[in-house]
Design a protein around this motif. Structure first.
Motif, PDB file in Angstrom:
ATOM      1  N   ILE A  15       0.842  -1.194   0.000  1.00  0.00           N
ATOM      2  CA  ILE A  15       0.000   0.000   0.000  1.00  0.00           C
ATOM      3  C   ILE A  15       0.882   1.250   0.000  1.00  0.00           C
ATOM      4  CG2 ILE A  15      -1.630   1.376   1.374  1.00  0.00           C
ATOM      5  CD1 ILE A  15      -2.953  -1.298   2.195  1.00  0.00           C
ATOM      6  N   LYS A  16       1.922   1.266   0.820  1.00  0.00           N
ATOM      7  CA  LYS A  16       2.831   2.417   0.865  1.00  0.00           C
ATOM      8  C   LYS A  16       3.535   2.617  -0.478  1.00  0.00           C
ATOM      9  CE  LYS A  16       3.675   2.250   5.833  1.00  0.00           C
ATOM     10  NZ  LYS A  16       4.654   1.891   6.879  1.00  0.00           N
ATOM     11  N   LYS A  17       3.984   1.522  -1.098  1.00  0.00           N
ATOM     12  CA  LYS A  17       4.666   1.613  -2.395  1.00  0.00           C
ATOM     13  C   LYS A  17       3.726   2.207  -3.443  1.00  0.00           C
ATOM     14  CE  LYS A  17       8.176  -0.495  -4.960  1.00  0.00           C
ATOM     15  NZ  LYS A  17       9.156   0.551  -4.944  1.00  0.00           N
ATOM     16  N   PHE A  18       2.483   1.777  -3.411  1.00  0.00           N
ATOM     17  CA  PHE A  18       1.478   2.290  -4.338  1.00  0.00           C
ATOM     18  C   PHE A  18       1.176   3.768  -4.058  1.00  0.00           C
ATOM     19  CE2 PHE A  18      -3.194   2.984  -4.792  1.00  0.00           C
ATOM     20  CZ  PHE A  18      -3.243   3.059  -6.167  1.00  0.00           C
ATOM     21  N   LYS A  19       0.869   4.074  -2.812  1.00  0.00           N
ATOM     22  CA  LYS A  19       0.411   5.403  -2.417  1.00  0.00           C
ATOM     23  C   LYS A  19       1.505   6.466  -2.488  1.00  0.00           C
ATOM     24  CE  LYS A  19      -2.149   7.448   1.455  1.00  0.00           C
ATOM     25  NZ  LYS A  19      -2.857   7.127   2.692  1.00  0.00           N
ATOM     26  N   TYR A  20       2.702   6.129  -2.034  1.00  0.00           N
ATOM     27  CA  TYR A  20       3.762   7.130  -1.930  1.00  0.00           C
ATOM     28  C   TYR A  20       4.809   7.066  -3.037  1.00  0.00           C
ATOM     29  CZ  TYR A  20       1.615   7.661   2.623  1.00  0.00           C
ATOM     30  OH  TYR A  20       0.708   7.863   3.627  1.00  0.00           O
ATOM     31  N   ASP A  21       4.937   5.901  -3.707  1.00  0.00           N
ATOM     32  CA  ASP A  21       5.905   5.777  -4.789  1.00  0.00           C
ATOM     33  C   ASP A  21       5.246   5.720  -6.163  1.00  0.00           C
ATOM     34  OD1 ASP A  21       7.861   5.702  -2.827  1.00  0.00           O
ATOM     35  OD2 ASP A  21       8.060   3.516  -2.880  1.00  0.00           O
ATOM     36  N   GLY A  22       3.916   5.606  -6.189  1.00  0.00           N
ATOM     37  CA  GLY A  22       3.199   5.587  -7.459  1.00  0.00           C
ATOM     38  C   GLY A  22       3.299   4.279  -8.215  1.00  0.00           C
ATOM     39  N   ALA A  23       3.470   3.156  -7.517  1.00  0.00           N
ATOM     40  CA  ALA A  23       3.527   1.836  -8.157  1.00  0.00           C
ATOM     41  C   ALA A  23       2.114   1.448  -8.604  1.00  0.00           C
ATOM     42  CB  ALA A  23       4.119   0.810  -7.202  1.00  0.00           C
ATOM     43  N   LYS A  24       1.697   1.987  -9.758  1.00  0.00           N
ATOM     44  CA  LYS A  24       0.309   1.887 -10.233  1.00  0.00           C
ATOM     45  C   LYS A  24      -0.214   0.468 -10.408  1.00  0.00           C
ATOM     46  CE  LYS A  24      -1.494   5.154 -12.959  1.00  0.00           C
ATOM     47  NZ  LYS A  24      -1.705   6.032 -14.107  1.00  0.00           N
ATOM     48  N   GLY A  25       0.670  -0.473 -10.675  1.00  0.00           N
ATOM     49  CA  GLY A  25       0.231  -1.849 -10.892  1.00  0.00           C
ATOM     50  C   GLY A  25      -0.540  -2.434  -9.726  1.00  0.00           C
ATOM     51  N   TRP A  26      -0.288  -1.918  -8.531  1.00  0.00           N
ATOM     52  CA  TRP A  26      -1.004  -2.416  -7.355  1.00  0.00           C
ATOM     53  C   TRP A  26      -2.475  -2.034  -7.374  1.00  0.00           C
ATOM     54  CZ3 TRP A  26       0.392  -6.271  -4.561  1.00  0.00           C
ATOM     55  CH2 TRP A  26       1.742  -6.610  -4.527  1.00  0.00           C
ATOM     56  N   ALA A  27      -2.858  -1.026  -8.128  1.00  0.00           N
ATOM     57  CA  ALA A  27      -4.265  -0.616  -8.188  1.00  0.00           C
ATOM     58  C   ALA A  27      -5.148  -1.759  -8.678  1.00  0.00           C
ATOM     59  CB  ALA A  27      -4.426   0.602  -9.091  1.00  0.00           C
ATOM     60  N   ILE A  28      -4.664  -2.520  -9.642  1.00  0.00           N
ATOM     61  CA  ILE A  28      -5.444  -3.646 -10.168  1.00  0.00           C
ATOM     62  C   ILE A  28      -5.702  -4.666  -9.061  1.00  0.00           C
ATOM     63  CG2 ILE A  28      -5.420  -5.583 -11.801  1.00  0.00           C
ATOM     64  CD1 ILE A  28      -3.651  -3.709 -13.598  1.00  0.00           C
ATOM     65  N   ILE A  29      -4.671  -4.976  -8.309  1.00  0.00           N
ATOM     66  CA  ILE A  29      -4.815  -5.936  -7.199  1.00  0.00           C
ATOM     67  C   ILE A  29      -5.768  -5.377  -6.154  1.00  0.00           C
ATOM     68  CG2 ILE A  29      -3.598  -7.162  -5.364  1.00  0.00           C
ATOM     69  CD1 ILE A  29      -2.863  -8.040  -8.283  1.00  0.00           C
ATOM     70  N   PHE A  30      -5.617  -4.105  -5.794  1.00  0.00           N
ATOM     71  CA  PHE A  30      -6.472  -3.510  -4.774  1.00  0.00           C
ATOM     72  C   PHE A  30      -7.919  -3.429  -5.251  1.00  0.00           C
ATOM     73  CE2 PHE A  30      -2.457  -1.111  -3.273  1.00  0.00           C
ATOM     74  CZ  PHE A  30      -2.025  -2.232  -2.576  1.00  0.00           C
ATOM     75  N   GLY A  31      -8.125  -3.106  -6.527  1.00  0.00           N
ATOM     76  CA  GLY A  31      -9.481  -3.100  -7.083  1.00  0.00           C
ATOM     77  C   GLY A  31     -10.104  -4.483  -7.030  1.00  0.00           C
ATOM     78  N   ARG A  32      -9.313  -5.509  -7.337  1.00  0.00           N
ATOM     79  CA  ARG A  32      -9.807  -6.895  -7.263  1.00  0.00           C
ATOM     80  C   ARG A  32     -10.130  -7.296  -5.833  1.00  0.00           C
ATOM     81  NH1 ARG A  32      -5.748  -9.823 -11.607  1.00  0.00           N
ATOM     82  NH2 ARG A  32      -6.825  -8.988 -13.428  1.00  0.00           N
ATOM     83  N   LEU A  33      -9.306  -6.837  -4.889  1.00  0.00           N
ATOM     84  CA  LEU A  33      -9.583  -7.138  -3.481  1.00  0.00           C
ATOM     85  C   LEU A  33     -10.914  -6.527  -3.043  1.00  0.00           C
ATOM     86  CD1 LEU A  33      -6.068  -6.687  -1.825  1.00  0.00           C
ATOM     87  CD2 LEU A  33      -7.371  -8.822  -2.059  1.00  0.00           C
ATOM     88  N   ILE A  34     -11.177  -5.311  -3.466  1.00  0.00           N
ATOM     89  CA  ILE A  34     -12.444  -4.670  -3.101  1.00  0.00           C
ATOM     90  C   ILE A  34     -13.627  -5.413  -3.695  1.00  0.00           C
ATOM     91  CG2 ILE A  34     -13.843  -2.589  -3.494  1.00  0.00           C
ATOM     92  CD1 ILE A  34     -11.175  -1.003  -3.101  1.00  0.00           C
ATOM     93  N   SER A  56      -8.847  11.859  -3.340  1.00  0.00           N
ATOM     94  CA  SER A  56      -7.595  12.585  -3.153  1.00  0.00           C
ATOM     95  C   SER A  56      -7.603  13.747  -4.146  1.00  0.00           C
ATOM     96  CB  SER A  56      -6.388  11.666  -3.370  1.00  0.00           C
ATOM     97  OG  SER A  56      -6.513  10.901  -4.533  1.00  0.00           O
ATOM     98  N   ALA A  57      -6.829  14.768  -3.857  1.00  0.00           N
ATOM     99  CA  ALA A  57      -6.803  15.967  -4.702  1.00  0.00           C
ATOM    100  C   ALA A  57      -6.198  15.654  -6.065  1.00  0.00           C
ATOM    101  CB  ALA A  57      -6.002  17.062  -4.003  1.00  0.00           C
ATOM    102  N   ALA A  58      -6.647  16.378  -7.066  1.00  0.00           N
ATOM    103  CA  ALA A  58      -6.158  16.179  -8.435  1.00  0.00           C
ATOM    104  C   ALA A  58      -4.652  16.393  -8.534  1.00  0.00           C
ATOM    105  CB  ALA A  58      -6.890  17.114  -9.394  1.00  0.00           C
ATOM    106  N   GLU A  59      -4.120  17.287  -7.714  1.00  0.00           N
ATOM    107  CA  GLU A  59      -2.684  17.569  -7.780  1.00  0.00           C
ATOM    108  C   GLU A  59      -1.846  16.644  -6.904  1.00  0.00           C
ATOM    109  OE1 GLU A  59      -4.491  20.557  -4.841  1.00  0.00           O
ATOM    110  OE2 GLU A  59      -5.050  19.754  -6.769  1.00  0.00           O
ATOM    111  N   ARG A  60      -2.472  15.636  -6.273  1.00  0.00           N
ATOM    112  CA  ARG A  60      -1.730  14.732  -5.397  1.00  0.00           C
ATOM    113  C   ARG A  60      -0.689  13.967  -6.203  1.00  0.00           C
ATOM    114  NH1 ARG A  60      -0.463  10.162  -3.226  1.00  0.00           N
ATOM    115  NH2 ARG A  60      -0.525   9.842  -0.998  1.00  0.00           N
ATOM    116  N   THR A  61       0.522  13.940  -5.697  1.00  0.00           N
ATOM    117  CA  THR A  61       1.592  13.195  -6.357  1.00  0.00           C
ATOM    118  C   THR A  61       2.127  12.145  -5.388  1.00  0.00           C
ATOM    119  OG1 THR A  61       3.237  14.828  -5.647  1.00  0.00           O
ATOM    120  CG2 THR A  61       2.282  15.116  -7.837  1.00  0.00           C
ATOM    121  N   PRO A  62       2.593  11.017  -5.881  1.00  0.00           N
ATOM    122  CA  PRO A  62       2.778  10.706  -7.290  1.00  0.00           C
ATOM    123  C   PRO A  62       1.527  10.161  -7.984  1.00  0.00           C
ATOM    124  CG  PRO A  62       3.623   8.903  -5.979  1.00  0.00           C
ATOM    125  CD  PRO A  62       3.149   9.971  -5.014  1.00  0.00           C
TER     126      PRO A  62
END
Length: 175
Positions: A15-34, A56-62
């Motif tokens: 979750i931290k890698k996805f949220k703070y480093d922008g590892a987008k591939g985890w979104a698919i796994i998290f979406g499947r978990l939901i 989250s805000a549009a300007e949120r990075t990464p």
């Protein structure tokens, strides 16, 4: 409030890698978990009218992490079984970035102030009046954000009920 899992190894690191480093591939796994959780707990959420992410805000990075997870959950629900708000037409948006509520040394009162600031910059783009909402977020620690956003959806938006689902809940006593 329900959680898919505890915020513990190895999920916490992903979750931290996805949220703070922008590892987008985890979104698919998290979406499947939901969607998997929804399918496994269908009796608990059969009366839900709308499923939205805590934005989250549009300007949120990464990365706009919640929006990316919700996009994946919407795509994963191939049968259209769940009332996941279409990512192309968001129900709730965050109009500007606010102070983070996570991190070491953040007190409960700091978290509550950050949660209030977060809720204050949220805008409804569609009506939620009379709806039972399932609000999705990534991590649940104190409940401050869910409390303030849920209150906003009910008081300002007219939602009849707001329930929560998170990817991970911090174990009682801290992470």
């Amino acid at each position: 409030m329900d959680a898919v899992a505890l915020f513990a190894a190895p999920l916490d690191a992903k979750i931290k890698k996805f949220k703070y480093d922008g590892a987008k591939g985890w979104a698919i796994i998290f979406g499947r978990l939901i969607v998997g959780w929804l399918n496994a707990h269908a009796d608990q959420v059969a009366d839900i009218d709308l499923i939205i992410g805590n934005p989250s805000a549009a300007e949120r990075t990464p990365i706009q992490h919640i929006e990316t997870i919700m996009l994946a959950a919407h795509a994963e629900d191939t049968a259209g079984r769940w009332p996941v708000a279409a990512p192309s037409s968001p129900v709730l948006v965050k109009t500007s970035e606010t102070k983070k509520s996570a991190g070491d040394g953040v007190s409960w009162s700091d978290k509550m102030e950050a949660a209030k600031a977060h809720a204050a910059v949220l805008k409804l783009r569609q009506s939620v009046k009379g709806k039972r909402i399932l609000l999705i977020d990534d991590v649940f620690t104190t409940g401050a954000t869910f409390h303030t956003v849920g209150k906003m959806l009910m008081n300002q938006g007219g939602a009849t009920e707001v329930r929560g689902l998170v990817l991970a809940r911090v174990p009682f006593g801290g992470a």
